[in-house]
Design an enzyme around this catalytic site. Structure first.
Site, PDB file in Angstrom:
ATOM      1  N   GLY A 211       0.555  -1.491   0.028  1.00  0.00           N
ATOM      2  CA  GLY A 211       0.161   0.188   0.125  1.00  0.00           C
ATOM      3  C   GLY A 211       1.257   1.273  -0.348  1.00  0.00           C
ATOM      4  O   GLY A 211       2.397   0.874  -0.150  1.00  0.00           O
ATOM      5  N   ASN A 212       0.278   2.473   0.052  1.00  0.00           N
ATOM      6  CA  ASN A 212       1.113   3.512   0.439  1.00  0.00           C
ATOM      7  C   ASN A 212       0.917   4.371   1.588  1.00  0.00           C
ATOM      8  O   ASN A 212      -0.323   4.593   2.293  1.00  0.00           O
ATOM      9  CB  ASN A 212       1.105   4.060  -1.471  1.00  0.00           C
ATOM     10  CG  ASN A 212      -0.606   4.329  -1.560  1.00  0.00           C
ATOM     11  OD1 ASN A 212      -1.289   5.525  -0.728  1.00  0.00           O
ATOM     12  ND2 ASN A 212      -0.416   4.309  -3.406  1.00  0.00           N
ATOM     13  N   ARG A 213       1.130   5.995   1.550  1.00  0.00           N
ATOM     14  CA  ARG A 213       0.358   6.778   2.582  1.00  0.00           C
ATOM     15  C   ARG A 213      -0.919   7.426   2.457  1.00  0.00           C
ATOM     16  O   ARG A 213      -0.964   8.128   3.244  1.00  0.00           O
ATOM     17  CB  ARG A 213       1.587   7.149   3.702  1.00  0.00           C
ATOM     18  CG  ARG A 213       2.666   6.419   4.132  1.00  0.00           C
ATOM     19  CD  ARG A 213       4.318   7.264   4.317  1.00  0.00           C
ATOM     20  NE  ARG A 213       3.254   8.300   4.279  1.00  0.00           N
ATOM     21  CZ  ARG A 213       4.695   9.870   5.136  1.00  0.00           C
ATOM     22  NH1 ARG A 213       5.674   9.615   3.932  1.00  0.00           N
ATOM     23  NH2 ARG A 213       4.256  10.985   5.945  1.00  0.00           N
TER      24      ARG A 213
END
Ligand code: CTP
Length: 404
Positions: A207-209
């Site tokens: 995933g990412n932020r």
């Protein structure tokens, strides 16, 4: 800009500048507005309700509770296209910031979903007090539009900031805000928001932020300005305002399908989502056990949804506007512009909003962003602003691209 056909609720709170409310009612009605006046008991010490009733052509509303079963603040707020609070005392700003609703004015403002314009008026000390400064910041961050206060002679005999802006100026701002409030009427806007999650096994993902806030602010701004909005959102904890159709997705592939199913009907597509660029080429059906040792994960590319939309004109409505984002670790605006222009051309977008994700106050997981908006017509450096304010600038750009 005019207020033709708009219903404006003018809330007059208790300061000496309340006497200018008579001229403000005249200016608003001259611009075509149907004005309904709400007064607080303190306001009535400074100007007679009969004056404002006569000028507006309607009785002045003052009581939170009616004699029968009616609920005046709900009725007023629901029918309003715009609320103007003028003069807004320090007390009025404090109540608005805190959501206190113990009289008709504050309950109406709290119920209203339309844009709000406030024209503060108070002594300089009150205006400059940290409590008032904080309340104003809170209201601005919520999208309230401030007019003034002007600097000049005050009723106390002092001179300084705190004078209510002139009624004509307040009416002009009201007309601009109300006009802007409808400039996406009848348009279908498709927005993507949040990060995607690419599964490795049933419990783990890549995933990412991205929090989803930027895309949700754009969806909310487009809806406020009259658009029918569909939001295709990756997993997010940010509350999505009422009135927006939400399609929840998880992976880049799911986002691609959801977007392409709806792209042909959209007048505007904004790709604010942080789509994962890679996914694991295999997805274990069962949880990978630690005892088996670290897995080797082979990454493969996900579809670039924006680039595909840009390269497949048939997928979109003719004349529609395509806006992408660019997350860059680049605080220098001139460099950001270069990177944005490159992405705009390679991905076939009409505009790219490039934001710097390298500093603590911009990009992921914060309420502010440092951004530039690049279109065929050139670059606009928006600077460091709240994501809500950036959303308004992006929607302004979209409106100008649609008009062109
Ligand atoms: N985007 C997309 N599909 C992807 C990756 C990105 O639609 N698989 C879109 C994003 O929604 C955004 C734009 O492309 O509107 C730019 O995303 P960004 O991550 O900044 O750029 P990348 O194309 O991934 O390039 P790089 O990471 O090399 O900067």
């Amino acid at each position: 800009m005019s207020l033709q056909g708009k219903r404006v609720i003018l809330c007059v709170t208790g300061g000496i500048a309340a006497y200018k409310a008579a001229f403000l009612v005249r200016a608003l009605t001259a611009s075509g507005a149907d004005v309904r006046v709400v007064m607080t008991p303190s306001a009535e010490r400074f100007i007679g309700s009969q004056t404002l009733a006569t000028l507006s052509g309607h009785p002045v509303a003052r009581a939170l509770f009616g004699d029968g079963g009616d609920v005046p603040h709900v009725e007023l707020a629901r029918t309003a296209d715009l609320v103007v609070v003028a003069p807004a005392t320090a007390n009025a700003l404090a109540k608005m910031a805190l959501g206190i609703s113990d009289d008709l004015f504050s309950a109406t403002v709290l119920t209203a979903h339309c844009p709000i314009v406030v024209a503060p008026a108070m002594h300089t000390e009150m205006w400059e007090h940290p409590a008032t400064r904080a309340n104003v910041e809170t209201l601005l961050a919520r999208g309230v539009r401030l007019v003034g206060p002007a600097s000049g002679p005050l009723s106390s005999g002092d001179t300084g900031p705190g004078r209510m802006s002139e009624p004509d100026e307040i009416a002009d701002v009201a007309a601009a805000v109300a006009g802007a409030a409808n400039d996406l009427a009848a348009k279908q806007v498709l927005v993507t928001a949040g990060g995607t999650q690419e599964p490795i096994d049933p419990v783990r993902f890549i995933g990412n932020r991205s929090s989803g806030l930027m895309g949700i602010e754009i969806a909310a701004e487009a809806a406020r300005r009259g658009a029918k909005v569909t939001l295709v959102a990756g997993p997010t904890n940010v509350a999505i305002p009422r009135g927006i159709d939400v399609v929840k997705v998880r992976t880049a592939e799911e986002m691609r399908s959801a977007v392409f199913e709806r792209a042909a009907a959209a007048d505007v597509i904004v790709k604010a989502a942080a789509v994962a660029d890679w996914r694991s080429d295999s997805h274990a059906g069962e949880k990978l056990k630690k005892a088996a040792g670290p897995p080797e994960i082979k990454l493969v590319a996900t579809p670039d949804i924006l680039a595909e939309l840009g390269a497949t004109p048939g997928a979109r409505k003719p004349g529609s506007v395509l806006v992408g984002f660019a997350a860059e670790t680049e605080p220098r605006p001139e460099k950001l512009v270069e990177l944005a222009e490159e992405k705009r051309v390679t991905k076939g977008a009409d505009a790219i909003v490039a934001n710097d994700v390298s500093s603590d106050d911009s990009g992921f997981e914060v309420a502010t962003n440092r951004a530039v908006i690049v279109s065929g017509g050139g670059a606009e450096d928006v600077g460091l602003v709240t994501k809500k304010a950036l959303a308004a600038a992006v929607v302004d750009k979209i409106v100008s691209l649609l008009d062109a």
